[in-house]
Design an enzyme around this catalytic site. Structure first.
Site, PDB file in Angstrom:
ATOM      1  N   GLY A  10      -3.047 -17.317   7.984  1.00 59.70           N
ATOM      2  CA  GLY A  10      -2.243 -16.101   8.167  1.00 59.70           C
ATOM      3  C   GLY A  10      -2.904 -15.078   9.062  1.00 59.70           C
ATOM      4  N   THR A  88      -2.624 -12.929  -2.108  1.00 60.23           N
ATOM      5  CA  THR A  88      -2.897 -12.398  -3.454  1.00 60.23           C
ATOM      6  C   THR A  88      -1.853 -11.320  -3.732  1.00 60.23           C
ATOM      7  OG1 THR A  88      -4.528 -10.917  -2.438  1.00 60.23           O
ATOM      8  CG2 THR A  88      -5.383 -12.870  -3.542  1.00 60.23           C
ATOM      9  N   PRO A  89      -0.606 -11.741  -3.995  1.00 63.53           N
ATOM     10  CA  PRO A  89       0.464 -10.759  -4.174  1.00 63.53           C
ATOM     11  C   PRO A  89       0.284  -9.921  -5.433  1.00 63.53           C
ATOM     12  CG  PRO A  89       1.239 -12.966  -4.679  1.00 63.53           C
ATOM     13  CD  PRO A  89      -0.150 -13.116  -4.170  1.00 63.53           C
ATOM     14  N   THR A 128      -8.268 -10.155   0.107  1.00 64.45           N
ATOM     15  CA  THR A 128      -8.591  -9.037  -0.784  1.00 64.45           C
ATOM     16  C   THR A 128      -8.315  -9.483  -2.208  1.00 64.45           C
ATOM     17  OG1 THR A 128      -7.791  -7.559   0.901  1.00 64.45           O
ATOM     18  CG2 THR A 128      -8.130  -6.612  -1.242  1.00 64.45           C
ATOM     19  N   ALA A 160      -8.043  -4.109  11.463  1.00 66.88           N
ATOM     20  CA  ALA A 160      -6.832  -3.302  11.613  1.00 66.88           C
ATOM     21  C   ALA A 160      -5.898  -4.088  12.510  1.00 66.88           C
ATOM     22  CB  ALA A 160      -7.174  -1.957  12.240  1.00 66.88           C
ATOM     23  N   ALA A 219     -12.454   1.059   0.499  1.00 68.57           N
ATOM     24  CA  ALA A 219     -12.249   1.427   1.910  1.00 68.57           C
ATOM     25  C   ALA A 219     -10.760   1.657   2.182  1.00 68.57           C
ATOM     26  CB  ALA A 219     -12.799   0.329   2.821  1.00 68.57           C
ATOM     27  N   LEU A 223      -8.810   5.265   3.169  1.00 71.47           N
ATOM     28  CA  LEU A 223      -7.997   5.416   4.391  1.00 71.47           C
ATOM     29  C   LEU A 223      -6.578   5.872   4.036  1.00 71.47           C
ATOM     30  CD1 LEU A 223      -9.177   2.247   6.354  1.00 71.47           C
ATOM     31  CD2 LEU A 223      -9.697   4.622   6.917  1.00 71.47           C
ATOM     32  N   CYS A 272      -1.987  -4.125   2.968  1.00 71.04           N
ATOM     33  CA  CYS A 272      -3.132  -3.859   2.092  1.00 71.04           C
ATOM     34  C   CYS A 272      -3.102  -2.542   1.321  1.00 71.04           C
ATOM     35  CB  CYS A 272      -4.423  -3.890   2.911  1.00 71.04           C
ATOM     36  SG  CYS A 272      -4.817  -5.526   3.507  1.00 71.04           S
TER      37      CYS A 272
END
Length: 480
Positions: A10, A88-89, A128, A160, A219, A223, A272
Site C-alpha cells: 500500500g 490496522t483499521p 501504525t 507525509a 507524533a 501534528l 493516520c
C-alpha cells in the site's frame, strides 16, 4: 545477499521498499500482497498510488532487486527481514469499537510468518499499531515457532503523502525500537545497517519497543493538535474580524513554535491522524487515564466542528437552503499532490450538503469517479480494510456527478467549495467561471487558496476560513 520481504503493497509498503531497493543495490526486496489487481498495477506503468517521484524509483529497480508478487509465502520463507505493513483499521464492533485498532490482519500475517518460516527472522512492525502490539505478535510467533527464533522490531513510518519519496530520501529521523536483550540489539543493528546505507548515523534513533510504538501515535497526535489549534482560532478570527493567516504567521515566527502545520482549513484528513488519536484515547482509557483521553478527544471534536461549521456557513449564506442547487466541489483528496481520499474532509462536507438535498459536481485532478462514489457510500472506517473486503457499493449517489475539469464542474453552479489546495485552483480563469454560474455566485474557500479580494472584484461573494467576513455573510450568520 540480505533478503527483505514486505507484506502489504500500500501507501507505506510500496514506496518504502522501492527506496530501500534503490539505495541498497545489494539487498533483494520483495513486496507481497494477496491483492492480484494491486500487484499487477505495481508491475505495470500505471502504479496503484500517485506519489511524486515514485514512478522513477520503481522503474530504476523493478526486476533488478525490487519485485512485486502475490506469492506471499515463498518470499516470506526466503526473507531475513520481514516488514509487516498491513491495514490496522479502527474496530467497528465489539470491545473498543470506534477507538481501538483492529489487529485481525496483523495477527493473520504473524501466524502465516510462523507457519512458513524455516529460518530465524527479524519481523518489523511498519504499520501504525497500538502500543504493546509487538508483545502480542511475539507471543503468536513464539508459540508457533517450531524452534525458529524471531526478533520483533518497531520501525514506524513518518511519511507525509505528497512528499513521501523526499521524506524517504532525506528523513528527519528513522526510529528503530527493539528488545533490550543481546538478540534484540543484534536485530536492531541489522536493520540499522540497511538504513545506514543512505541515512546519516545521527538520524537513526534506537529505543525500546514501547517507546518506538508510542512515538508514532504521539507524533501524529501532536501534528493534528496543531491543526485543530489553528482551526479553533479561525472560528474566533471570523467572530472578531481578525485574519487567521496573519495570526498564524505571527505566531509561527516564534522559534519555539515554528510555522509548520499552522494553516487553517476545513479540517485534517488522511489515514493516520484521526485513527491514531482514537487509538491513543483508547490506550489512555485502558490504562486508567480518563483525563488524558479526554484531552486528546478534543482534537477530533474541533476537527469535526470545523467541517460542520463550514457546511452550515454554505447553507446559511445561500438563503438557508441548498436544496436542488448545484454546488461545485473543487478538490476531493485530503491534500494536494496525492490521490488519497482516506478521511478527507470533502466526504463530510459533501454528505452534509447532500443531507440538505444539494446537487454536487466534483472535480479532482487525481481522484477517480469510482473512488469518489465509493467514499460517499461507505460507512465510517470501511476504507481501512483491504479493497476486496470493502463493501461493494451497488448504488451511486444520484445527486453527485464527477466532472473532467473545474470549468465543467462550476458551469451553472450556485456556489464553489474549494476543499483541496491543488496549485491549479490558484490560476483558474475565475472571470470565465463567474460568467457561467448562477447569481449571486458564491466561493467557499476551505483551504485559503484563492485571492478573495480579486474574486470579490469579479463579483463573487467569498467566504475564506478564518478571514474577515463579507458584509453578505455578516448579514446571514451561520447557525451552529
Amino acid at each position: 545477499m540480505v533478503k527483505i520481504c514486505c507484506i502489504g503493497a500500500g501507501y507505506v509498503g510500496g514506496p518504502t521498499m522501492a527506496v530501500i531497493a534503490l539505495k541498497c543495490p545489494s539487498v533483494e526486496v520483495a513486496v507481497v500482497d494477496i491483492s492480484v489487481p494491486r500487484i499487477t498495477a505495481w508491475n505495470s506503468d500505471q502504479l496503484p498510488i500517485y506519489e511524486p517521484g515514485l514512478d522513477d524509483v520503481v522503474k530504476q529497480c523493478r526486476g533488478k532487486n525490487l519485485f512485486f508478487s502475490t506469492d506471499v509465502e515463498k518470499h516470506v520463507r526466503e526473507a531475513d527481514i520481514v516488514f509487516v505493513s498491513v491495514n490496522t483499521p479502527t474496530k467497528t464492533r465489539g470491545l473498543g469499537a470506534g477507538k481501538a485498532a483492529d489487529l485481525t490482519y496483523w495477527e493473520s500475517a504473524a501466524r502465516m510468518i510462523a507457519d512458513v518460516s524455516v529460518s530465524d527472522k527479524i519481523v518489523v512492525e511498519k504499520s501504525t499499531v497500538p502500543v504493546k502490539t509487538a508483545e502480542a505478535i511475539e507471543k503468536i510467533l513464539m508459540h508457533n515457532s517450531k524452534g525458529i527464533k524471531f526478533q520483533i522490531l518497531s520501525n514506524p513510518e513518518f511519511l507525509a503523502e505528497g512528499t513521501a519519496i523526499e521524506d524517504l530520501f532525506y528523513p528527519d529521523r528513522v526510529l528503530i525500537g527493539g528488545r533490550e536483550t543481546p538478540e534484540g540489539f543484534k536485530a536492531v543493528k541489522a536493520l540499522k545497517d540497511v538504513y545506514a546505507q543512505w541515512v546519516p548515523e545521527d538520524r537513526i534513533l534506537t529505543t525500546n519497543l514501547w517507546s518506538a510504538e508510542l512515538t508514532k501515535l504521539a507524533a501524529n497526535a501532536f501534528l493534528a493538535q496543531r491543526i485543530s489549534s489553528v482551526n479553533a482560532m479561525s472560528a474566533l478570527c471570523e467572530a472578531t474580524g481578525a485574519n487567521v493567516s496573519e495570526v498564524s504567521y505571527a505566531v509561527g515566527k516564534d522559534s519555539r513554535i515554528g510555522p509548520k502545520f499552522l494553516n487553517s482549513s476545513v479540517g485534517f484528513g488522511g489515514s493516520c491522524f484521526q485513527k491514531d488519536i482514537l487509538n491513543l484515547v483508547y490506550i489512555c482509557e485502558c490504562n486508567g487515564l480518563p483525563e488524558v483521553a479526554e484531552y486528546w478527544k478534543q482534537v477530533i471534536k474541533i476537527n469535526d466542528y470545523q467541517k460542520t461549521r463550514f457546511v452550515n456557513r454554505i447553507v446559511s449564506s445561500m438563503f438557508n437552503t441548498v436544496s436542488n442547487k448545484k454546488i461545485a466541489v473543487l478538490g476531493f483528496a485530503f491534500k494536494k499532490d496525492t490521490g488519497d481520499t482516506r478521511e478527507t474532509p470533502a466526504i463530510d462536507v459533501c454528505k452534509g450538503l447532500l443531507g440538505d438535498k444539494a446537487r454536487i459536481s466534483i472535480y479532482d485532478p487525481q481522484v477517480t469517479e469510482e473512488q469518489i462514489q465509493r467514499d460517499l457510500t461507505m460507512n465510517k472506517f470501511d476504507w481501512d480494510h483491504p479493497i476486496h473486503l470493502q463493501p461493494m457499493s451497488p448504488t451511486t449517489v444520484k445527486k453527485v456527478s464527477v466532472a473532467w475539469d473545474a470549468y465543467a464542474a462550476t458551469k451553472d453552479a450556485h456556489g464553489i467549495c474549494l476543499l483541496t489546495e491543488w496549485d491549479e485552483f490558484k490560476s483558474l480563469d475565475y472571470e470565465r467561471i463567474f460568467e457561467n454560474m448562477q447569481k449571486p455566485a458564491f466561493v467557499f474557500d476551505g483551504r485559503n487558496v484563492v485571492d478573495a479580494e480579486k474574486l470579490r472584484k469579479i463579483g463573487f461573494i467569498v467566504y475564506s476560513i478564518g478571514k474577515p467576513l463579507d458584509q453578505w455573510l455578516k448579514d446571514m450568520p451561520a447557525l451552529a
